[in-house]
Write a protein that holds these residues in place. Structure first.
Motif, PDB file in Angstrom:
ATOM      1  N   HIS A  89       0.808  -1.233   0.000  1.00  0.00           N
ATOM      2  CA  HIS A  89       0.000   0.000   0.000  1.00  0.00           C
ATOM      3  C   HIS A  89       0.835   1.274   0.000  1.00  0.00           C
ATOM      4  O   HIS A  89       0.322   2.350  -0.256  1.00  0.00           O
ATOM      5  CB  HIS A  89      -0.864   0.000   1.254  1.00  0.00           C
ATOM      6  N   LYS A  90       2.118   1.201   0.344  1.00  0.00           N
ATOM      7  CA  LYS A  90       2.894   2.418   0.599  1.00  0.00           C
ATOM      8  C   LYS A  90       2.923   3.384  -0.585  1.00  0.00           C
ATOM      9  O   LYS A  90       3.018   4.587  -0.417  1.00  0.00           O
ATOM     10  CB  LYS A  90       4.323   2.062   1.002  1.00  0.00           C
ATOM     11  N   SER A 193       4.404   7.081   6.864  1.00  0.00           N
ATOM     12  CA  SER A 193       3.240   6.527   7.542  1.00  0.00           C
ATOM     13  C   SER A 193       2.434   7.677   8.159  1.00  0.00           C
ATOM     14  O   SER A 193       2.778   8.852   7.963  1.00  0.00           O
ATOM     15  CB  SER A 193       3.662   5.507   8.604  1.00  0.00           C
ATOM     16  N   GLY A 236       1.910  -0.653  12.060  1.00  0.00           N
ATOM     17  CA  GLY A 236       3.291  -0.299  12.395  1.00  0.00           C
ATOM     18  C   GLY A 236       3.229   1.155  12.828  1.00  0.00           C
ATOM     19  O   GLY A 236       3.021   1.478  13.984  1.00  0.00           O
ATOM     20  N   GLY A 238       0.931   2.856  11.099  1.00  0.00           N
ATOM     21  CA  GLY A 238      -0.525   2.855  10.999  1.00  0.00           C
ATOM     22  C   GLY A 238      -1.120   3.344   9.690  1.00  0.00           C
ATOM     23  O   GLY A 238      -2.302   3.680   9.651  1.00  0.00           O
ATOM     24  N   SER A 239      -0.350   3.349   8.582  1.00  0.00           N
ATOM     25  CA  SER A 239      -0.925   3.938   7.369  1.00  0.00           C
ATOM     26  C   SER A 239      -1.871   3.004   6.622  1.00  0.00           C
ATOM     27  O   SER A 239      -2.906   3.457   6.127  1.00  0.00           O
ATOM     28  CB  SER A 239       0.174   4.456   6.440  1.00  0.00           C
ATOM     29  N   ASN A 240      -1.540   1.709   6.564  1.00  0.00           N
ATOM     30  CA  ASN A 240      -2.504   0.842   5.863  1.00  0.00           C
ATOM     31  C   ASN A 240      -3.773   0.704   6.695  1.00  0.00           C
ATOM     32  O   ASN A 240      -4.878   0.623   6.153  1.00  0.00           O
ATOM     33  CB  ASN A 240      -1.869  -0.504   5.468  1.00  0.00           C
ATOM     34  N   SER A 378      -1.987  -5.948   3.313  1.00  0.00           N
ATOM     35  CA  SER A 378      -1.179  -4.746   3.041  1.00  0.00           C
ATOM     36  C   SER A 378      -0.027  -4.975   2.073  1.00  0.00           C
ATOM     37  O   SER A 378       0.373  -4.056   1.361  1.00  0.00           O
ATOM     38  CB  SER A 378      -0.656  -4.171   4.343  1.00  0.00           C
TER      39      SER A 378
HETATM   40  C1  LIG Z   1       5.376  -0.785   5.900  1.00  0.00           C
HETATM   41  C2  LIG Z   1       4.388  -1.868   5.924  1.00  0.00           C
HETATM   42  C3  LIG Z   1       3.446  -1.990   6.973  1.00  0.00           C
HETATM   43  C4  LIG Z   1       3.454  -1.115   8.192  1.00  0.00           C
HETATM   44  O1  LIG Z   1       3.272   0.250   7.938  1.00  0.00           O
HETATM   45  P1  LIG Z   1       1.900   0.984   8.268  1.00  0.00           P
HETATM   46  O2  LIG Z   1       2.212   2.425   8.103  1.00  0.00           O
HETATM   47  O3  LIG Z   1       1.528   0.628   9.662  1.00  0.00           O
HETATM   48  O4  LIG Z   1       0.905   0.488   7.294  1.00  0.00           O
HETATM   49  C5  LIG Z   1       2.494  -2.989   6.894  1.00  0.00           C
HETATM   50  N1  LIG Z   1       2.472  -3.860   5.861  1.00  0.00           N
HETATM   51  C6  LIG Z   1       3.360  -3.781   4.844  1.00  0.00           C
HETATM   52  C7  LIG Z   1       3.270  -4.770   3.733  1.00  0.00           C
HETATM   53  C8  LIG Z   1       4.343  -2.796   4.841  1.00  0.00           C
HETATM   54  O5  LIG Z   1       5.216  -2.737   3.828  1.00  0.00           O
END
Ligand SMILES: *Cc1c(COP(=O)(O)O)cnc(C)c1O
Length: 394
Positions: A89-90, A193, A236, A238-240, A378
């Motif tokens: 998702h990043k 994130s 992590g 928290g973005s996804n 994610s």
């Molecule tokens: C970086 C990552 C996360 C953790 O980042 P969030 O900002 O919490 O989403 C989760 N899943 C994948 C596959 C990632 O690459």
């Protein structure tokens, strides 16, 4: 009505805000004053959605996982962010921020990265736009994550080692902030994130909100209703999670489940379960929950998954936890690895180890047979293959 979105000062309840050194104030202020207006411009929206479609490959499928559903006696849908270009998702966020940088007249990008996933997503969009890219990365992480370092270099980015402190993510972040202070006019800092000072958590959440926007339409078409009973994601920074929660934050009938990494166990001293272990503090310009010593020094988190290995959590999630709107579950390395293997065998999808944490909740928590549960898948597990091989002696 009570809202779980950021207010205009960037607060989620008591969390958020912008706790930054004076020298960083002009940079954040320029962004704060412009981000909502720029995002509302039709030309911005058009280019953003065009790139999400043609470059990232959106909309990503909403897939009914039949065999997984049968095993756990509930209806499980997977939102396939693993099928995005670059494998997670990043890139939704880095596409949004590179367009933001261009609108602000910036011609140089900096970013921090831990495992290298955000560094790769940033280097990718910089290549796409022909913009100079510098990625800060801890010296130890550079050694641990060689394939992602090679990817960034192939994409034309310069990877600068952070050699201070623990030589990991937080040190890379400090270096990136220092760079931004020294280059306020031409440089935009792409944070990876929903963390950092206002307006980053809100801006990144808005870019990632395309995930729940699509789910609403897809679920309406498949199930005849926009709202699932639960949305689930690993956290992590928290973005996804922010992306899949976003359009459901203020819909109380949709349950929100956030999954953190317990590492070797919450009480083991080797964990990254921020909500359970954290106290209120300030990290990277934001007031949030944070793992720290009694003196307020940040403690090193641990998780088998590099992407969940962050000592804080975005302010949206701190508020979801403190207010009780979100249900927080922590999952150990062992349970996550088993869930990753299980998804591979039951559905033919090898998930990122971060994502495996979210999938592991079905062993922990029961759902009703007619519940519709949407899990954010994610990212894909290619990057974690060596980890899976070592763990299961494959
Ligand atoms: C970086 C990552 C996360 C953790 O980042 P969030 O900002 O919490 O989403 C989760 N899943 C994948 C596959 C990632 O690459």
């Amino acid at each position: 009505m009570k809202s779980y979105h950021a207010d205009e000062r960037g607060y989620y309840g008591e969390f958020g805000g912008a706790f930054i050194p004076e020298m960083l104030y002009p940079n954040c202020e320029e962004l704060r004053q412009n981000y909502l207006n720029i995002m509302a411009e039709p030309s911005f929206q058009e280019e953003f959605h065009q790139l999400l479609k043609d470059y990232v490959g959106r909309p990503t499928p909403l897939y009914l996982a039949k065999r997984l559903s049968e095993k756990y006696h509930t209806k499980i849908y997977l939102k396939r962010e693993d099928l995005c270009h670059t494998g997670a998702h990043k890139v939704n966020n880095t596409i949004g921020q590179i367009l933001m940088a261009k609108k602000l007249g910036k011609n140089r990008i900096i970013a921090e990265t831990g495992a290298g996933q955000h560094g790769v997503a940033t280097a990718t969009v910089c290549a796409l736009m022909g913009i100079q890219c510098v990625v800060y990365m801890g010296e130890i992480d550079i050694a641990r994550q060689a394939p992602n370092v090679a990817r960034m270099k192939m994409l034309g980015a310069e990877v600068r080692p952070a050699t201070s402190g623990s030589k990991t993510l937080k040190d890379a972040t400090n270096e990136a902030i220092r760079d931004w202070i020294n280059n306020p006019v031409d440089t935009h800092y792409i944070i990876g994130s929903v963390v950092g000072p206002h307006p980053y958590p809100d801006m990144v959440a808005r870019f990632q909100s395309v995930i729940s926007e699509e789910i609403k339409q897809q679920l309406k078409a498949i199930e005849g209703r926009e709202n699932p009973d639960y949305v689930v994601a690993c956290v992590g920074g928290g973005s996804n999670a922010a992306g899949i929660f976003y359009h459901y934050l203020d819909v109380p009938e949709v349950g929100i489940i956030a999954v953190e990494a317990a590492g070797k166990g919450i009480d083991s001293g080797e964990s990254a379960a921020t909500s359970a272990l954290g106290k209120v503090g300030i990290i990277h310009g934001s007031k949030t929950l944070l793992m720290q010593t009694q003196d307020g020094q940040i403690t090193e988190p641990y998780s088998i998954s590099a992407g969940l290995d962050y000592p804080g959590v975005g302010p949206m999630h701190a508020h979801l936890y403190a207010s009780g709107r979100g249900e927080f579950i922590s999952i150990t390395d062992e349970d996550a690895m088993q869930a990753g293997l299980e998804l591979s065998k039951l559905e033919g999808i090898i998930p990122a180890i971060e994502t495996s944490h979210a999938l592991a909740i079905f062993e922990e928590r029961k759902f009703n047979p007619d519940d519709v549960v949407v899990v954010n898948l994610s990212g894909r597990g290619d990057k974690d293959l060596q980890n899976y091989i070592d763990y299961f002696k494959l």
